[in-house]
Design an enzyme around this catalytic site. Structure first.
Site, PDB file in Angstrom:
ATOM      1  N   GLY A  78       0.823  -1.200   0.000  1.00 51.25           N
ATOM      2  CA  GLY A  78       0.000   0.000   0.000  1.00 51.25           C
ATOM      3  C   GLY A  78       0.855   1.247   0.000  1.00 51.25           C
ATOM      4  N   CYS A  79       0.257   2.353   0.349  1.00 46.82           N
ATOM      5  CA  CYS A  79       0.972   3.627   0.414  1.00 46.82           C
ATOM      6  C   CYS A  79       2.177   3.473   1.336  1.00 46.82           C
ATOM      7  CB  CYS A  79       0.026   4.706   0.937  1.00 46.82           C
ATOM      8  SG  CYS A  79       0.812   6.313   1.114  1.00 46.82           S
ATOM      9  N   PHE A  80       3.353   3.892   0.891  1.00 44.64           N
ATOM     10  CA  PHE A  80       4.584   3.574   1.615  1.00 44.64           C
ATOM     11  C   PHE A  80       4.793   4.318   2.929  1.00 44.64           C
ATOM     12  CE2 PHE A  80       6.507   5.984  -2.203  1.00 44.64           C
ATOM     13  CZ  PHE A  80       6.263   7.245  -1.667  1.00 44.64           C
ATOM     14  N   TRP A  81       4.063   5.395   3.189  1.00 34.92           N
ATOM     15  CA  TRP A  81       4.306   6.177   4.403  1.00 34.92           C
ATOM     16  C   TRP A  81       4.009   5.393   5.679  1.00 34.92           C
ATOM     17  CZ3 TRP A  81       1.276  10.427   1.571  1.00 34.92           C
ATOM     18  CH2 TRP A  81       2.134  11.144   0.744  1.00 34.92           C
ATOM     19  N   PRO A 131       3.613   2.007   6.231  1.00 34.53           N
ATOM     20  CA  PRO A 131       4.517   0.879   6.451  1.00 34.53           C
ATOM     21  C   PRO A 131       5.938   1.311   6.828  1.00 34.53           C
ATOM     22  CG  PRO A 131       3.160   0.462   4.551  1.00 34.53           C
ATOM     23  CD  PRO A 131       2.890   1.879   4.973  1.00 34.53           C
TER      24      PRO A 131
END
Length: 147
Positions: A9-12, A14
């Site tokens: 998903g959106c990397f921020w 994780p």
């Protein structure tokens, strides 16, 4: 040190979660699996590059293992949703494990099979050889400009 590259998903989100994981010494956000070795946030969001948003993790194998990192990967996202996580939709938000060698590939395949069995065969996570990793440069500024 070893490296893991994971799309969930959106990397921020994780990146923050993995930065707190014992044994991970460095995190970096980027894009992987796409058609070229250079891209931008805007291009990735267009859906035309085939890149996934990823977190690149450097970890100490004396403190944690690749398998433990993958177990955490499966805990922090939904591996049963195709090209989406939460409110984010698009191929860049897919679930994918990018491996560097046969050992990582074998560990990923074994764990995915186990997780898929628990989730009644609904896992859509892909396992792929690392391809065209690009560090996300100025992604926050690019995000602000896009929105």
């Amino acid at each position: 040190m070893e490296i893991a590259v994971l799309a969930c998903g959106c990397f921020w989100g994780p990146e923050i979660k993995f930065s707190k994981f014992k044994g991970i010494t460095k995190t970096e956000v980027g894009y992987c699996g796409g058609n070229s070795n250079s891209t931008t946030y805007k291009e990735v969001c267009s859906g035309s590059t085939n890149h996934a948003e990823v977190v690149k993790l450097e970890f100490d194998p004396k403190i944690t293992s690749y398998e433990k990192i993958l177990n955490f990967f499966f805990e922090i996202h939904d591996p049963t949703t195709l090209n989406s996580q939460g409110p984010d939709f698009g191929t860049q938000y897919r679930s994918e494990i990018f491996y560097f060698n046969d050992n990582q590939k074998n560990i990923a395949e074994k764990l995915l099979k186990k997780i898929n069995s628990k989730l009644s065969g609904k896992v859509v996570t892909k396992i792929s050889l690392i391809k065209n990793y690009c560090k996300a440069e100025n992604y926050h500024q690019q995000y602000l400009e896009k929105n």
